[in-house]
Scaffold this active site. Sequence first.
Site, short mmCIF file in Angstrom:
data_model
loop_
_atom_site.label_atom_id
_atom_site.label_comp_id
_atom_site.label_asym_id
_atom_site.label_seq_id
_atom_site.Cartn_x
_atom_site.Cartn_y
_atom_site.Cartn_z
N SER A 1 0.89 -1.17 0.00
CA SER A 1 0.00 0.00 0.00
C SER A 1 0.93 1.22 0.00
O SER A 1 1.24 1.78 1.05
CB SER A 1 -0.90 -0.01 1.24
OG SER A 1 -1.70 -1.16 1.27
N LYS B 1 -6.11 2.77 -3.10
CA LYS B 1 -5.91 2.00 -1.86
C LYS B 1 -5.89 2.93 -0.63
O LYS B 1 -6.49 2.62 0.41
CB LYS B 1 -4.59 1.22 -1.95
CG LYS B 1 -4.22 0.47 -0.68
CD LYS B 1 -5.17 -0.66 -0.35
CE LYS B 1 -4.86 -1.25 1.01
NZ LYS B 1 -5.84 -2.27 1.40
N LYS C 1 -0.56 5.05 8.43
CA LYS C 1 0.21 5.41 7.23
C LYS C 1 -0.73 5.62 6.03
O LYS C 1 -0.61 6.59 5.29
CB LYS C 1 1.22 4.29 6.96
CG LYS C 1 1.99 4.31 5.67
CD LYS C 1 1.49 3.36 4.59
CE LYS C 1 1.39 1.91 4.96
NZ LYS C 1 0.91 1.03 3.90
P1 NDP Z 1 4.07 -7.07 7.90
O1 NDP Z 1 4.51 -6.08 8.90
O2 NDP Z 1 3.39 -8.32 8.35
O3 NDP Z 1 5.33 -7.54 7.02
C1 NDP Z 1 6.25 -6.61 6.55
C2 NDP Z 1 7.24 -7.27 5.63
O4 NDP Z 1 8.13 -6.28 5.14
C3 NDP Z 1 8.09 -8.36 6.29
O5 NDP Z 1 8.38 -9.35 5.33
C4 NDP Z 1 9.35 -7.58 6.66
O6 NDP Z 1 10.50 -8.40 6.75
C5 NDP Z 1 9.47 -6.68 5.46
N1 NDP Z 1 10.29 -5.49 5.74
C6 NDP Z 1 10.07 -4.54 6.68
N2 NDP Z 1 11.02 -3.58 6.60
C7 NDP Z 1 11.85 -3.96 5.60
C8 NDP Z 1 13.01 -3.38 5.03
N3 NDP Z 1 13.53 -2.22 5.48
N4 NDP Z 1 13.63 -4.03 4.02
C9 NDP Z 1 13.12 -5.20 3.55
N5 NDP Z 1 12.03 -5.80 4.03
C10 NDP Z 1 11.38 -5.17 5.04
O7 NDP Z 1 3.17 -6.26 6.85
P2 NDP Z 1 1.86 -6.73 6.04
O8 NDP Z 1 2.17 -7.98 5.29
O9 NDP Z 1 0.70 -6.68 6.96
O10 NDP Z 1 1.71 -5.49 5.04
C11 NDP Z 1 2.48 -5.37 3.86
C12 NDP Z 1 1.80 -4.30 3.01
O11 NDP Z 1 0.48 -4.73 2.67
C13 NDP Z 1 1.66 -2.94 3.71
O12 NDP Z 1 1.84 -1.92 2.78
C14 NDP Z 1 0.21 -2.98 4.22
O13 NDP Z 1 -0.29 -1.67 4.40
C15 NDP Z 1 -0.45 -3.76 3.10
N6 NDP Z 1 -1.69 -4.46 3.45
C16 NDP Z 1 -1.78 -5.21 4.61
C17 NDP Z 1 -2.95 -5.90 4.90
C18 NDP Z 1 -3.11 -6.75 6.13
O14 NDP Z 1 -4.24 -7.16 6.42
N7 NDP Z 1 -2.03 -7.06 6.86
C19 NDP Z 1 -4.12 -5.83 3.98
C20 NDP Z 1 -3.87 -5.08 2.77
C21 NDP Z 1 -2.72 -4.41 2.54
P3 NDP Z 1 11.00 -9.05 8.14
O15 NDP Z 1 10.33 -10.39 8.21
O16 NDP Z 1 12.47 -9.13 7.97
O17 NDP Z 1 10.58 -8.11 9.25
#
Ligand code: NDP
Length: 302
Positions: free
Chosen positions: A104, A178, A247
Amino acid sequence: MDTPLTETFRTTAFLGLGAMGMPMAAHLAAHSRESGGQTLVWNRTPGRAQEHAAQHGSVAATLEQAAVADLIVSCLPTSAEVDEVLAAAYPNLKSGSVWVDCTSGHPDAAPRQRDLLASAGVRFLDAPVSGGTVAAKAGTLTVMVGGPADVLEAVHPQLAFAGKVVRVGDTGAGFAVKAVNNALLAVNLWAAGEGLAILGLRGVELGAALEVINASSGRSNTTENLIPQRVLTREFPATFGLGLLAKDAGIALDMAEQARGSAPVIAQVTGLYRAASRVVGAQEDHTAALKLIEQMNGVVLK
Ligand code: NDP
């Protein structure tokens, strides 16, 4: 002229195995297996990629290995992390491939990311998703896409995690839609929380109140699903972070300000979710924002 697209998408890479990425990448891996290809998975913390490979038959990869895939799908917290990962992957990207960002993200980031990728012969779509972890597991996510129609047409069959795919406009339009969708979620959730707090202060039984609201004009997804399942049960399962919703509302507010528009409700709700992220915790489930309303009113929504 744009680089011609690769004709087959034999190798897919998924970057970012968070709450959404884990199940989304599982659908890509199943699709790849059926079509004789493979799905590479990369995560900043590599253990998650190894876990995914063991559970779903994907291949845990380094970012260098993942970068040469025909189709790259990313799902990271914000456009800032996508910028970082894109810069690190850039030297290994393969001309003719496509990068689909399901983060997003921020509409301002999309043209910049598109142009950087174009300089490596890679096409870009912003393609955020909606439906939460439930739809990600079921493979029924709604995908809102910004970018060229021919690129979407080429990759559409590969988006195995999608139930509905809609092209909403040019580059950045997916991120814009979104952000507004989630600002609406934030407004609905906050308003329903305030309403229930008022009823709680009057001693009304909240389960009965919701039964009526859900058969009346005040109903929404938050009153029908989120509040009964997550708030009244006091479970607040952390599937979508409060900080991520703050955010998203902030992105909608940025867009309003950039266009010199007037969106006072979204402005206020953005401030409230930022406060809730600080007070309650950014990693808590987004529904835990209502704990701030509880503190403001001295009631518990149960
Ligand atoms: P999470 O917090 O569960 O996962 C975040 C992911 O990003 C992890 O794989 C993490 O890796 C990785 N990450 C974080 N920082 C870094 C970095 N600096 N470099 C590389 N990798 C990084 O997030 P979500 O899966 O919940 O959300 C992901 C996206 O989807 C967001 O934009 C959110 O707004 C959107 N979204 C989420 C929904 C939900 O229901 N959860 C629904 C719809 C959209 P690591 O394992 O190493 O921490």
